[in-house]
Design an enzyme around this catalytic site. Structure first.
Site, PDB file in Angstrom:
ATOM      1  CE1 TYR A  61      -4.429  -1.669  -0.712  1.00 26.92           C
ATOM      2  CE2 TYR A  61      -3.084  -3.328   1.174  1.00 26.92           C
ATOM      3  CZ  TYR A  61      -4.117  -2.953   0.466  1.00 26.92           C
ATOM      4  OH  TYR A  61      -5.291  -3.752  -0.834  1.00 26.92           O
ATOM      5  NE  ARG A  64      -3.942   0.115  -4.689  1.00 29.32           N
ATOM      6  CZ  ARG A  64      -4.905   0.021  -4.437  1.00 29.32           C
ATOM      7  NH1 ARG A  64      -5.048  -0.836  -3.593  1.00 29.32           N
ATOM      8  NH2 ARG A  64      -5.981   0.696  -5.137  1.00 29.32           N
ATOM      9  CD  GLN A  96     -17.296  -0.623  -7.682  1.00 28.43           C
ATOM     10  OE1 GLN A  96     -17.411  -0.377  -8.722  1.00 28.43           O
ATOM     11  NE2 GLN A  96     -17.018  -2.298  -7.109  1.00 28.43           N
ATOM     12  CB  VAL A  98      -8.729   2.991  -1.882  1.00 28.12           C
ATOM     13  CG1 VAL A  98      -9.193   1.640  -1.262  1.00 28.12           C
ATOM     14  CG2 VAL A  98      -7.838   2.843  -2.590  1.00 28.12           C
ATOM     15  CG  ASP A  99      -8.227   7.295  -6.869  1.00 23.39           C
ATOM     16  OD1 ASP A  99      -9.097   8.353  -6.860  1.00 23.39           O
ATOM     17  OD2 ASP A  99      -8.283   6.671  -7.524  1.00 23.39           O
ATOM     18  CG  HIS A 114     -14.255  -1.007  -2.187  1.00 24.11           C
ATOM     19  ND1 HIS A 114     -14.359  -1.122  -3.347  1.00 24.11           N
ATOM     20  CD2 HIS A 114     -15.599  -1.518  -1.073  1.00 24.11           C
ATOM     21  CE1 HIS A 114     -15.227  -2.208  -3.848  1.00 24.11           C
ATOM     22  NE2 HIS A 114     -16.253  -2.476  -2.994  1.00 24.11           N
ATOM     23  CB  CYS A 146      -3.875   2.917  17.790  1.00 31.64           C
ATOM     24  SG  CYS A 146      -6.052   3.735  18.663  1.00 31.64           S
ATOM     25  CB  THR A 184     -17.632  -0.340 -12.174  1.00 30.36           C
ATOM     26  OG1 THR A 184     -17.607  -1.738 -11.288  1.00 30.36           O
ATOM     27  CG2 THR A 184     -19.065  -0.283 -11.846  1.00 30.36           C
ATOM     28  CB  SER A 185     -15.585  -5.104 -14.338  1.00 26.12           C
ATOM     29  OG  SER A 185     -15.304  -5.582 -13.384  1.00 26.12           O
TER      30      SER A 185
END
Length: 238
Positions: A61, A64, A96, A98-99, A114, A146, A184-185
């Site tokens: 990630y 990403r 959907q 996450v960017d 998501h 946390c 989206t597919s």
């Protein structure tokens, strides 16, 4: 095709998927050179992967995040932000992705079902809200914790986990008179069901993408092409 009208009484629900971000240079999941190339989903995007090897998950990630920071919103993102300005509270965007390309284009009334790449949350689910986190981690030792002592994990809905705020999404779909699905597919659930729920509520349904989705039969309009080319100017707000 001719413009699709949005009347003063219409409420627009928009769902976007990986295709809209792909036009900004971010890989989709399923392309041969896509997101999972060289990575097994089981190793980087499941609760079990996190328990087994959080360092590898954060490595994936972090990459990403680095890629996402280089990408820029495209004309489709800006067209949706413009529709929101015109429609106000009659507009709702569920993505959907996450960017943060929608936000950077100016969208505000949106929900990331998501999760969000630029956030992290406690892996103990202690109730603490997600925190903004754009760091590119070189090692697990750099990742914060946390206040309860739990380790921070990417604020991403892993495979096998429930998408975020489904009650709110369903409520918005029930109110919508027009649904727009972009890039989206139609193969990822529950998002692939959204168009069916909209049709049950008698909404018009429009799809934009380079090829028809797997759930194409549920749409009243199919517009084939790249979203950045066909979405600007497609709708006429009355």
């Amino acid at each position: 095709m001719s413009n699709i009208s949005i009347t003063p009484t219409d409420r627009l629900f928009v769902l976007t998927g990986a295709g809209i971000s792909a036009e900004s240079g971010l890989p989709t999941f399923r392309a041969e050179d896509g997101l999972w190339a060289g990575n097994r989903i089981e190793d980087v995007c499941t609760p079990e992967a996190w328990e087994r090897n959080p360092a590898l998950v954060w490595q994936f990630y972090s990459k990403r995040r680095a890629d996402g920071a280089k990408a820029q919103p495209n004309p489709a993102h800006f067209a949706l932000a413009q529709l929101e300005k015109q429609l106000g509270n009659r507009f709702f965007l569920c993505t959907q992705n996450v960017d943060d390309l929608h936000e950077r284009a100016g969208s505000a009334r949106l929900l990331h079902m998501h999760g969000e790449l630029a956030k992290a949350h406690c892996d103990r689910d202690c109730g603490a809200p997600p925190v903004e986190d754009r760091a590119i981690y070189a090692s697990l030792a750099e990742v914060g914790r946390c206040s309860c002592g739990g380790r921070l994990r990417p604020h991403i809905v892993f495979f096998g986990e429930i998408p975020l705020e489904m009650d709110r999404i369903q409520a918005e779909i029930r109110k919508a008179t027009l649904m727009l699905v972009v890039g989206t597919s139609g193969s990822v659930y529950p998002a692939a069901n959204f168009v069916h729920w909209a049709r049950q509520a008698a909404a018009r349904t429009v799809y934009i993408g380079p090829e028809p989705p797997l759930n194409a039969s549920a749409f009243t309009h199919i517009v084939e092409g790249k979203a950045g080319q066909v979405l600007p100017g497609l709708f006429r707000v009355e």
